[in-house]
Design an enzyme around this catalytic site. Structure first.
Site, PDB file in Angstrom:
ATOM      1  N   SER A  15       0.773  -1.422  -0.093  1.00 44.75           N
ATOM      2  CA  SER A  15      -0.076   0.033   0.065  1.00 44.75           C
ATOM      3  C   SER A  15       0.909   1.282   0.143  1.00 44.75           C
ATOM      4  CB  SER A  15      -0.858  -0.073   1.167  1.00 44.75           C
ATOM      5  OG  SER A  15      -1.443   1.126   1.543  1.00 44.75           O
ATOM      6  N   ASP A  36       4.816  -7.581   3.364  1.00 50.69           N
ATOM      7  CA  ASP A  36       3.506  -6.907   4.076  1.00 50.69           C
ATOM      8  C   ASP A  36       2.936  -8.221   4.544  1.00 50.69           C
ATOM      9  OD1 ASP A  36       2.296  -3.838   3.251  1.00 50.69           O
ATOM     10  OD2 ASP A  36       1.018  -5.596   4.390  1.00 50.69           O
ATOM     11  N   ASP A  62       5.040 -10.639   8.779  1.00 47.67           N
ATOM     12  CA  ASP A  62       4.662  -9.404  10.132  1.00 47.67           C
ATOM     13  C   ASP A  62       5.851  -9.166  10.611  1.00 47.67           C
ATOM     14  OD1 ASP A  62       3.893  -8.193  12.139  1.00 47.67           O
ATOM     15  OD2 ASP A  62       2.310  -9.601  12.721  1.00 47.67           O
ATOM     16  N   VAL A  63       6.457  -7.699  10.352  1.00 48.64           N
ATOM     17  CA  VAL A  63       7.560  -7.441  10.932  1.00 48.64           C
ATOM     18  C   VAL A  63       7.704  -7.413  12.425  1.00 48.64           C
ATOM     19  CG1 VAL A  63       8.096  -5.713   8.927  1.00 48.64           C
ATOM     20  CG2 VAL A  63       6.890  -4.872  10.902  1.00 48.64           C
ATOM     21  N   ASN A  89       9.467   0.250   6.195  1.00 52.17           N
ATOM     22  CA  ASN A  89       8.653   1.402   5.995  1.00 52.17           C
ATOM     23  C   ASN A  89       7.156   1.090   6.751  1.00 52.17           C
ATOM     24  OD1 ASN A  89       6.908   3.244   3.841  1.00 52.17           O
ATOM     25  ND2 ASN A  89       6.226   1.214   3.761  1.00 52.17           N
ATOM     26  N   TYR A 155       1.972   6.630  18.278  1.00 53.84           N
ATOM     27  CA  TYR A 155       2.640   6.750  16.793  1.00 53.84           C
ATOM     28  C   TYR A 155       3.712   7.957  16.880  1.00 53.84           C
ATOM     29  CZ  TYR A 155       3.002   7.921  11.681  1.00 53.84           C
ATOM     30  OH  TYR A 155       3.550   8.160  10.498  1.00 53.84           O
ATOM     31  N   THR A 190      -1.959   8.683   1.230  1.00 58.27           N
ATOM     32  CA  THR A 190      -2.129   7.564   1.219  1.00 58.27           C
ATOM     33  C   THR A 190      -3.216   6.656   2.053  1.00 58.27           C
ATOM     34  OG1 THR A 190      -0.683   6.862   3.093  1.00 58.27           O
ATOM     35  CG2 THR A 190       0.510   7.622   1.169  1.00 58.27           C
ATOM     36  N   PRO A 191      -3.624   5.540   1.738  1.00 56.66           N
ATOM     37  CA  PRO A 191      -4.868   4.936   2.769  1.00 56.66           C
ATOM     38  C   PRO A 191      -4.461   5.320   4.430  1.00 56.66           C
ATOM     39  CG  PRO A 191      -3.872   3.548   0.918  1.00 56.66           C
ATOM     40  CD  PRO A 191      -2.792   4.711   0.829  1.00 56.66           C
ATOM     41  N   MET A 192      -3.351   5.452   4.614  1.00 56.99           N
ATOM     42  CA  MET A 192      -3.157   5.577   6.262  1.00 56.99           C
ATOM     43  C   MET A 192      -4.063   6.899   6.592  1.00 56.99           C
ATOM     44  SD  MET A 192       0.393   5.987   8.350  1.00 56.99           S
ATOM     45  CE  MET A 192       0.768   4.198   8.935  1.00 56.99           C
TER      46      MET A 192
HETATM   47  N1  LIG Z   1       0.860   8.904   4.874  1.00 58.76           N
HETATM   48  C1  LIG Z   1       1.190   9.732   5.338  1.00 58.76           C
HETATM   49  O1  LIG Z   1       0.970  11.095   5.774  1.00 58.76           O
HETATM   50  C2  LIG Z   1       2.826   9.456   6.115  1.00 58.76           C
HETATM   51  C3  LIG Z   1       3.348  10.642   6.720  1.00 58.76           C
HETATM   52  C4  LIG Z   1       4.496  10.385   7.467  1.00 58.76           C
HETATM   53  C5  LIG Z   1       5.106   9.064   7.424  1.00 58.76           C
HETATM   54  N2  LIG Z   1       4.609   8.102   6.906  1.00 58.76           N
HETATM   55  C6  LIG Z   1       4.994   6.795   7.087  1.00 58.76           C
HETATM   56  O2  LIG Z   1       5.126   5.987   5.807  1.00 58.76           O
HETATM   57  C7  LIG Z   1       5.193   4.588   6.126  1.00 58.76           C
HETATM   58  C8  LIG Z   1       3.863   4.138   4.976  1.00 58.76           C
HETATM   59  O3  LIG Z   1       2.620   4.595   5.410  1.00 58.76           O
HETATM   60  P1  LIG Z   1       1.538   4.701   4.309  1.00 58.76           P
HETATM   61  O4  LIG Z   1       1.069   6.007   4.481  1.00 58.76           O
HETATM   62  O5  LIG Z   1       1.979   4.198   2.958  1.00 58.76           O
HETATM   63  O6  LIG Z   1       0.438   3.671   5.152  1.00 58.76           O
HETATM   64  P2  LIG Z   1      -0.477   2.526   4.499  1.00 58.76           P
HETATM   65  O7  LIG Z   1      -1.239   2.291   5.500  1.00 58.76           O
HETATM   66  O8  LIG Z   1      -0.984   2.813   3.210  1.00 58.76           O
HETATM   67  O9  LIG Z   1       0.649   1.564   4.339  1.00 58.76           O
HETATM   68  C9  LIG Z   1       1.176   0.554   5.401  1.00 58.76           C
HETATM   69  C10 LIG Z   1       1.525  -0.553   4.960  1.00 58.76           C
HETATM   70  O10 LIG Z   1       2.037  -1.478   6.220  1.00 58.76           O
HETATM   71  C11 LIG Z   1       1.500  -2.807   6.345  1.00 58.76           C
HETATM   72  N3  LIG Z   1       1.815  -3.266   7.612  1.00 58.76           N
HETATM   73  C12 LIG Z   1       1.181  -2.804   8.717  1.00 58.76           C
HETATM   74  N4  LIG Z   1       1.496  -3.683   9.805  1.00 58.76           N
HETATM   75  C13 LIG Z   1       2.476  -4.535   9.333  1.00 58.76           C
HETATM   76  C14 LIG Z   1       3.194  -5.531   9.882  1.00 58.76           C
HETATM   77  N5  LIG Z   1       2.836  -5.924  11.400  1.00 58.76           N
HETATM   78  N6  LIG Z   1       4.129  -6.198   8.974  1.00 58.76           N
HETATM   79  C15 LIG Z   1       4.202  -5.817   7.843  1.00 58.76           C
HETATM   80  N7  LIG Z   1       3.421  -4.750   7.128  1.00 58.76           N
HETATM   81  C16 LIG Z   1       2.481  -4.269   8.054  1.00 58.76           C
HETATM   82  C17 LIG Z   1      -0.056  -2.306   5.849  1.00 58.76           C
HETATM   83  O11 LIG Z   1      -0.374  -3.621   5.368  1.00 58.76           O
HETATM   84  C18 LIG Z   1       0.320  -1.438   4.780  1.00 58.76           C
HETATM   85  O12 LIG Z   1       0.421  -2.226   3.426  1.00 58.76           O
HETATM   86  C19 LIG Z   1       5.021   4.303   7.391  1.00 58.76           C
HETATM   87  O13 LIG Z   1       6.066   4.232   8.287  1.00 58.76           O
HETATM   88  C20 LIG Z   1       4.317   5.821   7.955  1.00 58.76           C
HETATM   89  O14 LIG Z   1       4.396   6.036   9.271  1.00 58.76           O
HETATM   90  C21 LIG Z   1       3.256   8.315   6.231  1.00 58.76           C
END
Ligand SMILES: NC(=O)c1ccc[n+]([C@@H]2O[C@H](COP(=O)([O-])OP(=O)(O)OC[C@H]3O[C@@H](n4cnc5c(N)ncnc54)[C@H](O)[C@@H]3O)[C@@H](O)[C@H]2O)c1
Length: 251
Positions: A15, A36, A62-63, A89, A155, A190-192
């Site tokens: 994702s 993932d 699972d990390v 990530n 977080y 992103t989906p988050m």
């Molecule tokens: N989107 C933002 O605004 C933003 C801003 C700053 C930092 N980030 C960081 O970027 C990174 C990616 O976030 P994103 O926005 O793409 O989020 P997202 O939710 O789209 O993707 C996160 C992915 O991590 C996977 N995941 C969750 N738990 C897991 C586990 N235990 N083991 C393996 N995989 C696991 C999920 O299935 C998902 O595919 C994260 O570290 C997030 O903290 C995101």
């Protein structure tokens, strides 16, 4: 191409930013190992890369589980013989909850995935990199690793921990050829966070207002930056937070 002949492992690749980085790394010549907990999303990312003639191996893992991380690295080394770049990530968020609203279970889960997961995977691959005398970690933190107000209490704590851990990795291992960078995005679509953007939640409206251009970042923009940071062109960038936030954190 910036990552020709490199092998890169990317967690959370089903994702958002993980998928975007995986696609961009592959375009830049890297062989990519995608990981993932979401098998379906992983298969979609794999297809997108294969359709573009990329070389890819997907592993559901699972990390936060040591046995998953151990077998993931075994499979990666079996398939490609090496891992040059590790992109930590994967992460989770508990909405925008303050400390009193976060349950102990939520706290433990966030720490397990966002912090312990980074440590587990790093320790699994680090001996191999040390043997080679070279290796790069891109630890995806957040501007929430340097400021408050862009996520929940657990977080924000976890992302500060990732930044600190990254610095310590450099402190201990840079002399052995290891590079570690804390990649710190601001608000990215992103989906988050998409659900909160779509619902006009005050927590994200405030964040968008704090971006001087009022533009939310795109995953591809973070991916291009990540490619550069992972490449040998960035060899003097080590142990620091690298922000990509459109100026969100300047005031
Ligand atoms: N989107 C933002 O605004 C933003 C801003 C700053 C930092 N980030 C960081 O970027 C990174 C990616 O976030 P994103 O926005 O793409 O989020 P997202 O939710 O789209 O993707 C996160 C992915 O991590 C996977 N995941 C969750 N738990 C897991 C586990 N235990 N083991 C393996 N995989 C696991 C999920 O299935 C998902 O595919 C994260 O570290 C997030 O903290 C995101």
């Amino acid at each position: 191409m910036l990552l020709q002949e490199k092998v890169a492992l990317i967690t959370g690749a089903a994702s958002g930013l993980g998928r975007a980085q995986a696609i961009e790394y592959a375009k830049e010549g890297a062989k990519v190992i995608l990981s993932d907990v979401n098998a379906e999303g992983l298969a979609e990312t794999e297809k997108l890369i294969k359709d573009n003639n990329g070389t890819v191996l997907s592993i559901v893992a699972d990390v936060s589980k040591k046995e998953d991380v151990h077998s993931m690295i075994n499979k990666a080394l079996e398939e490609f013989g090496t891992v040059d770049i590790c992109v930590n990530n994967a992460a989770i968020l508990a909405d925008f909850k303050a400390s009193l609203d976060i349950t102990e279970e939520e706290w433990d889960k966030i720490m397990a995935v966002n912090v312990k997961g980074v440590y587990l995977l790093t320790n699994e691959i680090l001996p191999h990199m040390l043997e080679k005398g070279k290796g790069t970690f891109i630890n995806v933190a957040s501007i929430g690793g340097t400021i408050a107000g862009v996520g929940d209490a657990a977080y924000i704590t976890s992302k500060h921990a990732v930044v600190g851990y990254t610095k310590q990795l450099t402190f201990n291992y840079a002399k052995d050829g290891i590079r570690a960078v804390a990649l710190c995005p601001g608000l990215i679509d992103t989906p988050m966070v998409q659900y909160a953007i779509e619902q006009d939640r005050p927590e994200v409206v405030r964040q968008i207002e704090s971006i001087p251009s009022k533009h939310i970042g795109r995953s591809e923009e973070v991916a291009y930056f990540s490619v550069y940071l992972a490449s040998d062109k960035a060899k003097h960038i080590n142990g620091v937070e690298m922000k990509i936030d459109g100026g969100q954190s300047i005031s």
